[in-house]
Design a protein around this motif. Structure first.
Motif, PDB file in Angstrom:
ATOM      1  N   HIS A  91      -0.326  48.420  53.490  1.00  0.00           N
ATOM      2  CA  HIS A  91       0.670  48.546  54.159  1.00  0.00           C
ATOM      3  C   HIS A  91       1.399  47.092  53.560  1.00  0.00           C
ATOM      4  O   HIS A  91       2.373  46.769  54.487  1.00  0.00           O
ATOM      5  CB  HIS A  91       0.744  48.709  55.319  1.00  0.00           C
ATOM      6  CG  HIS A  91       0.599  50.257  55.683  1.00  0.00           C
ATOM      7  ND1 HIS A  91       1.265  51.409  55.404  1.00  0.00           N
ATOM      8  CD2 HIS A  91      -0.532  50.615  56.438  1.00  0.00           C
ATOM      9  CE1 HIS A  91       0.792  52.435  55.941  1.00  0.00           C
ATOM     10  NE2 HIS A  91      -0.348  51.863  56.430  1.00  0.00           N
ATOM     11  N   PHE A  92       1.159  46.719  52.404  1.00  0.00           N
ATOM     12  CA  PHE A  92       1.697  45.462  51.725  1.00  0.00           C
ATOM     13  C   PHE A  92       1.715  44.179  52.693  1.00  0.00           C
ATOM     14  O   PHE A  92       1.485  43.005  52.016  1.00  0.00           O
ATOM     15  CB  PHE A  92       3.259  45.785  51.423  1.00  0.00           C
ATOM     16  CG  PHE A  92       3.687  47.202  50.849  1.00  0.00           C
ATOM     17  CD1 PHE A  92       2.614  47.940  50.175  1.00  0.00           C
ATOM     18  CD2 PHE A  92       4.547  47.714  51.511  1.00  0.00           C
ATOM     19  CE1 PHE A  92       3.048  49.250  49.828  1.00  0.00           C
ATOM     20  CE2 PHE A  92       4.862  49.212  51.224  1.00  0.00           C
ATOM     21  CZ  PHE A  92       4.118  49.889  50.389  1.00  0.00           C
ATOM     22  N   ASN A  93       2.244  44.163  53.856  1.00  0.00           N
ATOM     23  CA  ASN A  93       2.069  42.991  54.682  1.00  0.00           C
ATOM     24  C   ASN A  93       2.891  41.888  54.140  1.00  0.00           C
ATOM     25  O   ASN A  93       2.396  40.589  54.478  1.00  0.00           O
ATOM     26  CB  ASN A  93       0.632  42.579  55.137  1.00  0.00           C
ATOM     27  CG  ASN A  93      -0.112  43.654  55.722  1.00  0.00           C
ATOM     28  OD1 ASN A  93       0.286  44.881  55.935  1.00  0.00           O
ATOM     29  ND2 ASN A  93      -1.479  43.143  56.202  1.00  0.00           N
ATOM     30  N   LEU A  94       4.080  42.035  53.664  1.00  0.00           N
ATOM     31  CA  LEU A  94       4.815  40.954  53.272  1.00  0.00           C
ATOM     32  C   LEU A  94       5.625  40.362  54.199  1.00  0.00           C
ATOM     33  O   LEU A  94       5.815  41.146  55.328  1.00  0.00           O
ATOM     34  CB  LEU A  94       5.896  41.455  51.993  1.00  0.00           C
ATOM     35  CG  LEU A  94       5.229  41.989  51.027  1.00  0.00           C
ATOM     36  CD1 LEU A  94       6.475  42.749  50.123  1.00  0.00           C
ATOM     37  CD2 LEU A  94       4.578  40.970  50.078  1.00  0.00           C
ATOM     38  N   PHE A  95       6.396  39.375  54.322  1.00  0.00           N
ATOM     39  CA  PHE A  95       6.920  38.942  55.432  1.00  0.00           C
ATOM     40  C   PHE A  95       8.579  39.496  55.157  1.00  0.00           C
ATOM     41  O   PHE A  95       9.130  39.059  54.080  1.00  0.00           O
ATOM     42  CB  PHE A  95       7.106  37.419  55.277  1.00  0.00           C
ATOM     43  CG  PHE A  95       5.777  36.470  55.528  1.00  0.00           C
ATOM     44  CD1 PHE A  95       4.997  36.749  56.684  1.00  0.00           C
ATOM     45  CD2 PHE A  95       5.109  35.775  54.526  1.00  0.00           C
ATOM     46  CE1 PHE A  95       3.942  35.999  56.826  1.00  0.00           C
ATOM     47  CE2 PHE A  95       3.877  35.134  54.634  1.00  0.00           C
ATOM     48  CZ  PHE A  95       3.213  35.372  55.752  1.00  0.00           C
ATOM     49  N   LEU A  98      11.592  37.102  54.640  1.00  0.00           N
ATOM     50  CA  LEU A  98      11.563  36.334  53.595  1.00  0.00           C
ATOM     51  C   LEU A  98      11.984  36.729  52.250  1.00  0.00           C
ATOM     52  O   LEU A  98      11.568  37.999  52.115  1.00  0.00           O
ATOM     53  CB  LEU A  98      10.412  35.274  53.530  1.00  0.00           C
ATOM     54  CG  LEU A  98       9.717  34.608  54.554  1.00  0.00           C
ATOM     55  CD1 LEU A  98       8.416  33.817  54.266  1.00  0.00           C
ATOM     56  CD2 LEU A  98      11.028  33.344  54.888  1.00  0.00           C
ATOM     57  N   SER A  99      12.520  36.150  51.313  1.00  0.00           N
ATOM     58  CA  SER A  99      12.609  36.998  50.062  1.00  0.00           C
ATOM     59  C   SER A  99      11.579  36.999  49.352  1.00  0.00           C
ATOM     60  O   SER A  99      10.385  36.385  49.640  1.00  0.00           O
ATOM     61  CB  SER A  99      13.912  36.041  49.169  1.00  0.00           C
ATOM     62  OG  SER A  99      13.070  34.974  48.595  1.00  0.00           O
ATOM     63  N   VAL A 100      11.535  38.076  48.224  1.00  0.00           N
ATOM     64  CA  VAL A 100      10.353  38.044  47.499  1.00  0.00           C
ATOM     65  C   VAL A 100       9.711  36.614  46.852  1.00  0.00           C
ATOM     66  O   VAL A 100       8.697  36.130  46.978  1.00  0.00           O
ATOM     67  CB  VAL A 100      10.682  38.715  46.123  1.00  0.00           C
ATOM     68  CG1 VAL A 100       9.623  39.019  45.274  1.00  0.00           C
ATOM     69  CG2 VAL A 100      10.852  40.453  46.635  1.00  0.00           C
ATOM     70  N   GLY A 145       8.349  51.028  47.590  1.00  0.00           N
ATOM     71  CA  GLY A 145       6.772  50.783  48.061  1.00  0.00           C
ATOM     72  C   GLY A 145       5.919  50.379  46.965  1.00  0.00           C
ATOM     73  O   GLY A 145       5.389  49.375  47.071  1.00  0.00           O
ATOM     74  N   GLY A 146       6.242  51.002  45.690  1.00  0.00           N
ATOM     75  CA  GLY A 146       5.565  50.343  44.413  1.00  0.00           C
ATOM     76  C   GLY A 146       5.770  48.963  44.285  1.00  0.00           C
ATOM     77  O   GLY A 146       5.182  48.169  43.919  1.00  0.00           O
ATOM     78  N   GLN A 147       7.314  48.734  44.413  1.00  0.00           N
ATOM     79  CA  GLN A 147       7.777  47.209  44.089  1.00  0.00           C
ATOM     80  C   GLN A 147       7.028  46.071  45.103  1.00  0.00           C
ATOM     81  O   GLN A 147       6.581  45.170  44.588  1.00  0.00           O
ATOM     82  CB  GLN A 147       9.204  47.389  43.881  1.00  0.00           C
ATOM     83  CG  GLN A 147       9.849  47.795  42.813  1.00  0.00           C
ATOM     84  CD  GLN A 147      11.000  47.863  42.885  1.00  0.00           C
ATOM     85  OE1 GLN A 147      11.856  48.210  44.021  1.00  0.00           O
ATOM     86  NE2 GLN A 147      11.958  47.962  41.671  1.00  0.00           N
ATOM     87  N   GLN A 148       7.183  46.731  46.313  1.00  0.00           N
ATOM     88  CA  GLN A 148       6.666  45.816  47.507  1.00  0.00           C
ATOM     89  C   GLN A 148       5.197  45.599  47.143  1.00  0.00           C
ATOM     90  O   GLN A 148       4.429  44.432  47.370  1.00  0.00           O
ATOM     91  CB  GLN A 148       6.721  46.502  48.793  1.00  0.00           C
ATOM     92  CG  GLN A 148       8.246  46.519  49.193  1.00  0.00           C
ATOM     93  CD  GLN A 148       8.397  46.925  50.627  1.00  0.00           C
ATOM     94  OE1 GLN A 148       7.826  46.310  51.603  1.00  0.00           O
ATOM     95  NE2 GLN A 148       8.994  48.006  50.978  1.00  0.00           N
ATOM     96  N   GLN A 149       4.456  46.660  46.705  1.00  0.00           N
ATOM     97  CA  GLN A 149       2.971  46.341  46.493  1.00  0.00           C
ATOM     98  C   GLN A 149       2.561  45.446  45.141  1.00  0.00           C
ATOM     99  O   GLN A 149       1.892  44.627  45.142  1.00  0.00           O
ATOM    100  CB  GLN A 149       2.021  47.698  46.263  1.00  0.00           C
ATOM    101  CG  GLN A 149       0.647  47.685  46.440  1.00  0.00           C
ATOM    102  CD  GLN A 149       0.187  47.241  47.889  1.00  0.00           C
ATOM    103  OE1 GLN A 149       0.426  46.064  48.155  1.00  0.00           O
ATOM    104  NE2 GLN A 149      -0.512  47.773  48.562  1.00  0.00           N
ATOM    105  N   ARG A 150       3.499  45.638  44.295  1.00  0.00           N
ATOM    106  CA  ARG A 150       3.371  44.683  43.288  1.00  0.00           C
ATOM    107  C   ARG A 150       3.610  43.048  43.747  1.00  0.00           C
ATOM    108  O   ARG A 150       3.142  42.346  43.156  1.00  0.00           O
ATOM    109  CB  ARG A 150       4.137  45.171  41.824  1.00  0.00           C
ATOM    110  CG  ARG A 150       3.681  46.298  41.390  1.00  0.00           C
ATOM    111  CD  ARG A 150       4.132  46.684  40.106  1.00  0.00           C
ATOM    112  NE  ARG A 150       5.521  47.305  40.225  1.00  0.00           N
ATOM    113  CZ  ARG A 150       6.464  47.259  39.404  1.00  0.00           C
ATOM    114  NH1 ARG A 150       6.408  46.889  38.291  1.00  0.00           N
ATOM    115  NH2 ARG A 150       7.605  48.270  39.795  1.00  0.00           N
TER     116      ARG A 150
END
Ligand SMILES: Nc1ncnc2c1ncn2[C@@H]1O[C@H](COP(=O)(O)OP(=O)(O)OP(=O)(O)O)[C@@H](O)[C@H]1O
Length: 247
Positions: A91-95, A98-100, A145-150
């Motif tokens: 599930h990516f777990n990005l903040f 925060l921006s990319v 989702g694909g972009q977040q995973q990348r």
């Protein structure tokens, strides 16, 4: 012929959740530059096994060595980050706030003490590598989702890991986005990154893995190169498993 130095050694590793034993006598050596796919039915311990490698889950007995150094339950996360193990989650777990670009620069700046400029330069190089430099100033919620995973893969690469752990990195993605993430992983594999990938993507395992580890009920029950894993007529478990995941 000299053997490549082991990147990961698991020796007699056992793990319990309370009274429930979930890993039994795990023995596995992963060479530097090797790509290992971990497959098996749901609940067989795949995630738990790779999470012990970076101590997101402590083991209770046995030994785990990463790059020759013993990983000890209770060691500080910061030491583990410095031990150069990157991890990509389902599930990516990005903040999300925060921006990319900030997602990619925060750890190099705070943990490694990199300057803002150097961290941003590195982040942009990695975003190009995962083919989404144009998304640098967006927030995770604005991406597919694909972009977040990348982005998550690029974020791990920002810490220059020597080993990358992937826990079902494509399972949460819409089918049309799976390939774009797998392509980035195939590229990493070509660059000789040491990779341990929990996956149900058997085509990916076949294409990229040097060995497939098959787990069942907390045990490693088979370790074979893909050609043997897919063709060995004696491997009843493998055939059963493949039938199950196809249905
Ligand atoms: N935090 C936890 N607390 C207690 N039991 C857990 C915990 N996490 C996992 N388990 C149990 O440990 C066992 C192994 O789970 P694990 O998630 O490692 O399996 P898996 O093979 O990765 O499964 P899946 O393919 O469904 O993700 C299962 O019996 C699971 O219910």
């Amino acid at each position: 012929m000299t053997m490549a130095k082991p990147a990961v050694v698991m020796n007699g590793v056992n793990k319990w959740y309370g009274a429930h034993q979930v890993l039994y006598d795990i023995n596995l050596e992963i060479a530097e530059g090797e790509r290992v796919a971990v497959c098996g039915p749901s609940g067989s311990g795949k995630s738990t096994m790779i999470r012990t490698i970076n101590q997101l889950e402590p083991h209770q007995s046995g030994h785990i060595l990463v790059d020759g150094k013993e990983v000890v339950p209770g060691m500080k996360r910061i030491d583990l980050i410095r031990s150069d193990v990157g991890m990509v989650f389902q599930h990516f777990n990005l903040f999300p706030h925060l921006s990319v670009l900030e997602n990619l620069t925060i750890a190099p700046r705070t943990v490694r003490g990199m300057s803002k400029r150097a961290a941003e330069e590195q982040a942009m190089t990695l975003l190009e590598r995962v083919r989404i430099p144009e998304q640098a100033h967006k927030y995770p919620g604005q991406l597919s989702g694909g972009q977040q995973q990348r982005v998550a893969i690029a974020r791990s690469l920002c810490m220059s890991p020597r080993i990358m752990l992937f826990d079902e990195p494509t399972s949460a993605l819409d089918p049309e986005m799976v390939r774009e993430v797998l392509d980035v992983m195939v590229q990493l594999a070509r660059e000789h990154m040491t990779m341990v990938v929990v996956t149900h993507e058997m085509d990916f395992a076949r294409e990229v893995a040097d060995r497939i580890v098959f787990m069942d009920a907390g045990r490693i029950v088979e370790i074979n190169p893909p050609e043997k894993f897919f063709t060995d007529p004696d491997s009843q478990r493998t055939r059963d498993f493949l039938r199950r995941i196809r249905n």
